[in-house]
Design a protein around this motif. Sequence first.
Motif, PDB file in Angstrom:
ATOM      1  N   HIS A 155      65.775  33.800 -49.874  1.00 15.20           N
ATOM      2  CA  HIS A 155      65.600  34.109 -48.348  1.00 15.20           C
ATOM      3  C   HIS A 155      64.677  33.620 -47.684  1.00 15.20           C
ATOM      4  O   HIS A 155      64.471  33.917 -46.311  1.00 15.20           O
ATOM      5  CB  HIS A 155      65.685  35.533 -48.570  1.00 15.20           C
ATOM      6  CG  HIS A 155      66.652  36.289 -49.344  1.00 15.20           C
ATOM      7  ND1 HIS A 155      66.501  37.635 -49.912  1.00 15.20           N
ATOM      8  CD2 HIS A 155      67.866  35.984 -49.752  1.00 15.20           C
ATOM      9  CE1 HIS A 155      67.315  38.045 -50.678  1.00 15.20           C
ATOM     10  NE2 HIS A 155      68.187  36.984 -50.640  1.00 15.20           N
ATOM     11  N   ALA A 156      63.829  32.892 -48.126  1.00 18.76           N
ATOM     12  CA  ALA A 156      62.499  32.553 -47.489  1.00 18.76           C
ATOM     13  C   ALA A 156      62.538  31.094 -46.615  1.00 18.76           C
ATOM     14  O   ALA A 156      61.427  30.692 -46.790  1.00 18.76           O
ATOM     15  CB  ALA A 156      61.392  32.526 -48.452  1.00 18.76           C
ATOM     16  N   PHE A 157      63.713  30.664 -46.223  1.00 19.25           N
ATOM     17  CA  PHE A 157      63.744  29.469 -45.512  1.00 19.25           C
ATOM     18  C   PHE A 157      62.646  29.659 -44.232  1.00 19.25           C
ATOM     19  O   PHE A 157      62.747  30.617 -43.464  1.00 19.25           O
ATOM     20  CB  PHE A 157      65.049  29.281 -44.972  1.00 19.25           C
ATOM     21  CG  PHE A 157      65.146  27.761 -44.102  1.00 19.25           C
ATOM     22  CD1 PHE A 157      65.186  26.840 -44.992  1.00 19.25           C
ATOM     23  CD2 PHE A 157      65.040  27.842 -42.773  1.00 19.25           C
ATOM     24  CE1 PHE A 157      65.379  25.568 -44.594  1.00 19.25           C
ATOM     25  CE2 PHE A 157      65.243  26.527 -42.166  1.00 19.25           C
ATOM     26  CZ  PHE A 157      65.457  25.454 -42.935  1.00 19.25           C
ATOM     27  N   ASP A 158      61.773  28.553 -44.229  1.00 23.36           N
ATOM     28  CA  ASP A 158      60.762  28.588 -43.076  1.00 23.36           C
ATOM     29  C   ASP A 158      60.044  29.818 -42.746  1.00 23.36           C
ATOM     30  O   ASP A 158      59.422  30.154 -41.810  1.00 23.36           O
ATOM     31  CB  ASP A 158      61.432  28.395 -41.730  1.00 23.36           C
ATOM     32  CG  ASP A 158      60.659  27.740 -40.389  1.00 23.36           C
ATOM     33  OD1 ASP A 158      59.572  27.200 -40.803  1.00 23.36           O
ATOM     34  OD2 ASP A 158      60.908  28.281 -39.305  1.00 23.36           O
ATOM     35  N   VAL A 159      59.614  30.471 -43.879  1.00 23.45           N
ATOM     36  CA  VAL A 159      58.407  31.511 -44.003  1.00 23.45           C
ATOM     37  C   VAL A 159      57.044  30.886 -44.264  1.00 23.45           C
ATOM     38  O   VAL A 159      57.150  30.097 -45.035  1.00 23.45           O
ATOM     39  CB  VAL A 159      58.919  32.627 -45.001  1.00 23.45           C
ATOM     40  CG1 VAL A 159      57.603  33.562 -44.896  1.00 23.45           C
ATOM     41  CG2 VAL A 159      60.021  33.253 -44.476  1.00 23.45           C
ATOM     42  N   LYS A 160      56.124  31.359 -43.509  1.00 23.30           N
ATOM     43  CA  LYS A 160      54.842  30.762 -43.563  1.00 23.30           C
ATOM     44  C   LYS A 160      53.977  31.800 -44.204  1.00 23.30           C
ATOM     45  O   LYS A 160      53.841  32.950 -43.648  1.00 23.30           O
ATOM     46  CB  LYS A 160      54.305  30.023 -42.229  1.00 23.30           C
ATOM     47  CG  LYS A 160      55.005  28.837 -41.978  1.00 23.30           C
ATOM     48  CD  LYS A 160      54.438  28.077 -40.868  1.00 23.30           C
ATOM     49  CE  LYS A 160      55.201  26.709 -40.640  1.00 23.30           C
ATOM     50  NZ  LYS A 160      56.462  26.939 -40.469  1.00 23.30           N
ATOM     51  N   TYR A 161      52.955  31.602 -44.871  1.00 23.88           N
ATOM     52  CA  TYR A 161      51.965  32.347 -45.424  1.00 23.88           C
ATOM     53  C   TYR A 161      50.486  31.760 -45.185  1.00 23.88           C
ATOM     54  O   TYR A 161      50.235  30.786 -45.468  1.00 23.88           O
ATOM     55  CB  TYR A 161      52.050  32.711 -46.923  1.00 23.88           C
ATOM     56  CG  TYR A 161      51.085  33.709 -47.350  1.00 23.88           C
ATOM     57  CD1 TYR A 161      51.081  35.197 -47.324  1.00 23.88           C
ATOM     58  CD2 TYR A 161      49.655  33.229 -47.848  1.00 23.88           C
ATOM     59  CE1 TYR A 161      50.090  36.038 -47.959  1.00 23.88           C
ATOM     60  CE2 TYR A 161      48.825  33.997 -48.386  1.00 23.88           C
ATOM     61  CZ  TYR A 161      49.082  35.528 -48.287  1.00 23.88           C
ATOM     62  OH  TYR A 161      47.919  36.317 -48.752  1.00 23.88           O
ATOM     63  N   LYS A 162      49.743  32.534 -44.164  1.00 24.67           N
ATOM     64  CA  LYS A 162      48.606  31.873 -43.761  1.00 24.67           C
ATOM     65  C   LYS A 162      48.579  30.523 -43.264  1.00 24.67           C
ATOM     66  O   LYS A 162      48.109  29.715 -43.676  1.00 24.67           O
ATOM     67  CB  LYS A 162      47.457  31.933 -44.706  1.00 24.67           C
ATOM     68  CG  LYS A 162      47.131  33.669 -45.105  1.00 24.67           C
ATOM     69  CD  LYS A 162      45.781  33.638 -46.047  1.00 24.67           C
ATOM     70  CE  LYS A 162      45.360  35.014 -46.404  1.00 24.67           C
ATOM     71  NZ  LYS A 162      44.510  35.133 -47.181  1.00 24.67           N
ATOM     72  N   GLU A 163      49.827  30.315 -42.299  1.00 27.37           N
ATOM     73  CA  GLU A 163      49.956  28.965 -41.593  1.00 27.37           C
ATOM     74  C   GLU A 163      50.570  27.982 -42.575  1.00 27.37           C
ATOM     75  O   GLU A 163      50.694  26.836 -42.110  1.00 27.37           O
ATOM     76  CB  GLU A 163      49.114  28.496 -40.722  1.00 27.37           C
ATOM     77  CG  GLU A 163      48.446  29.536 -39.816  1.00 27.37           C
ATOM     78  CD  GLU A 163      47.431  29.075 -38.940  1.00 27.37           C
ATOM     79  OE1 GLU A 163      46.517  28.105 -39.208  1.00 27.37           O
ATOM     80  OE2 GLU A 163      46.893  29.908 -37.857  1.00 27.37           O
ATOM     81  N   LYS A 164      50.781  28.256 -43.924  1.00 26.56           N
ATOM     82  CA  LYS A 164      51.325  27.148 -44.753  1.00 26.56           C
ATOM     83  C   LYS A 164      52.600  27.716 -45.274  1.00 26.56           C
ATOM     84  O   LYS A 164      52.700  29.057 -45.635  1.00 26.56           O
ATOM     85  CB  LYS A 164      50.390  26.985 -45.986  1.00 26.56           C
ATOM     86  CG  LYS A 164      50.898  25.876 -46.984  1.00 26.56           C
ATOM     87  CD  LYS A 164      49.702  25.543 -47.943  1.00 26.56           C
ATOM     88  CE  LYS A 164      49.492  26.719 -49.008  1.00 26.56           C
ATOM     89  NZ  LYS A 164      48.869  26.144 -50.110  1.00 26.56           N
ATOM     90  N   SER A 165      53.452  26.996 -45.663  1.00 26.13           N
ATOM     91  CA  SER A 165      54.747  27.184 -45.937  1.00 26.13           C
ATOM     92  C   SER A 165      54.759  28.161 -47.423  1.00 26.13           C
ATOM     93  O   SER A 165      54.125  27.643 -48.246  1.00 26.13           O
ATOM     94  CB  SER A 165      55.824  26.144 -46.387  1.00 26.13           C
ATOM     95  OG  SER A 165      57.216  26.559 -47.083  1.00 26.13           O
ATOM     96  N   VAL A 166      55.382  29.272 -47.591  1.00 24.94           N
ATOM     97  CA  VAL A 166      55.458  30.138 -48.592  1.00 24.94           C
ATOM     98  C   VAL A 166      56.022  29.189 -49.965  1.00 24.94           C
ATOM     99  O   VAL A 166      55.705  29.748 -51.114  1.00 24.94           O
ATOM    100  CB  VAL A 166      55.966  31.412 -48.279  1.00 24.94           C
ATOM    101  CG1 VAL A 166      57.553  31.299 -48.463  1.00 24.94           C
ATOM    102  CG2 VAL A 166      55.570  32.455 -49.375  1.00 24.94           C
ATOM    103  N   LEU A 167      56.746  28.390 -49.327  1.00 25.44           N
ATOM    104  CA  LEU A 167      57.367  27.479 -50.729  1.00 25.44           C
ATOM    105  C   LEU A 167      56.234  26.637 -51.404  1.00 25.44           C
ATOM    106  O   LEU A 167      56.745  26.046 -52.651  1.00 25.44           O
ATOM    107  CB  LEU A 167      58.385  26.772 -49.919  1.00 25.44           C
ATOM    108  CG  LEU A 167      59.738  27.590 -49.309  1.00 25.44           C
ATOM    109  CD1 LEU A 167      60.362  26.411 -48.599  1.00 25.44           C
ATOM    110  CD2 LEU A 167      60.340  28.575 -49.959  1.00 25.44           C
ATOM    111  N   ASN A 168      55.181  26.612 -50.841  1.00 23.18           N
ATOM    112  CA  ASN A 168      54.216  25.853 -51.709  1.00 23.18           C
ATOM    113  C   ASN A 168      53.391  26.546 -52.880  1.00 23.18           C
ATOM    114  O   ASN A 168      52.774  26.044 -53.305  1.00 23.18           O
ATOM    115  CB  ASN A 168      53.261  25.466 -50.513  1.00 23.18           C
ATOM    116  CG  ASN A 168      53.806  24.135 -49.781  1.00 23.18           C
ATOM    117  OD1 ASN A 168      54.248  23.140 -50.210  1.00 23.18           O
ATOM    118  ND2 ASN A 168      53.568  24.144 -48.453  1.00 23.18           N
TER     119      ASN A 168
END
Length: 354
Positions: A155-168
């Motif tokens: 569900h996390a398309f284009d979600v950022k965590y602390k300005e970095k993609s959460v996908l990283n």
Amino acid sequence: MINVTKTYLPSIERYKSYIDDIYKNGWLTNQGPLVQELETKLKEYLGVKNIILVSNGTIALDIAYKVLELKGEVITTPFSFVATTSSLVIGGLKPIFADIDEKSFNLNPNNVESLITKDTSAILPVHVFGNSCEVEKIEQIAKKYKLKVIYDAAHAFDVKYKEKSVLNYGDISTISFHATKLFHTIEGGAIITNDDELASKIRYFINFGIKNAQEIPYVGTNAKMNEFEAAMGLCVLDDIEEIKETRKIVIETYRKGLKNLVEFQEQNKNATENYSYMPVVFKSEDELLKVQKALNEKEIYPRRYFYPSLDTLDYIEPKQECKMSRDISKRILCLPLFVGLEEDNIKEILEIIK
């Protein structure tokens, strides 16, 4: 009839222009030019190092387990779509459930350490409804016990965590591009990793383990995305900012109209929101069922995402009980959310709930 979601369809003329190109070059699958173009554009848009497109989000999980060579037990969440758990079982792994946080609906990191045994090989959290997990806490636990981390980021398309993609985050993140998702390719998904060697291995794995015409270094499967799906993805990606903005307006209308009547998911304060779902939690299951029945009578069909709690599945061994997940799963309902949902429809839904 108003369903919980409705697939976004871009301009048919734009889609046809891609189809014309497919017919001209005759390249339908096997890492065609549109798949390559979509990978390049998504890599830039999402801000990730390696993204490998695959045929669906579930096989993305299957491949992640295989390339990371997981064995034994995997600590995961009971509050998710069933594929998170069933893919583990099919892969010969044992799901061990850590109960969720009652506000975020995500796996609670505080419940993980007590479940780790000598047979634990990985942690599999889910960014539920696109709400970022506590990725730093999970990373600390994984490093301490030398565990792999796979994020089900369906569900996390284009979600950022602390300005970095959460996908990283994690060793691997997997994402779904199913037709019901915020961004879709009809069917499809992707695997994301920062490890170049792992990315190469994944590319071989999705093509039967084949490296080149002379070498087959790995056991593999067929998980390739085709050109028609990639064409849809390219069209939807062109419209994604407008899609998100439209869904944001719908969600804000719901939240304003239902304030103090229901509970809302608490968003991670360090992360952005992508407006994938509109979950609401009622005071009791009886109240939920009453609202659901009233909506259904008007041909409005919300969904009980996620019900039942996965720790109640008959095929799960050993038997486990996650009280918070079971409680939330009985009281949560996802309301209709899609581009094209009319203001009058939203007002009707709000009035029925009230």
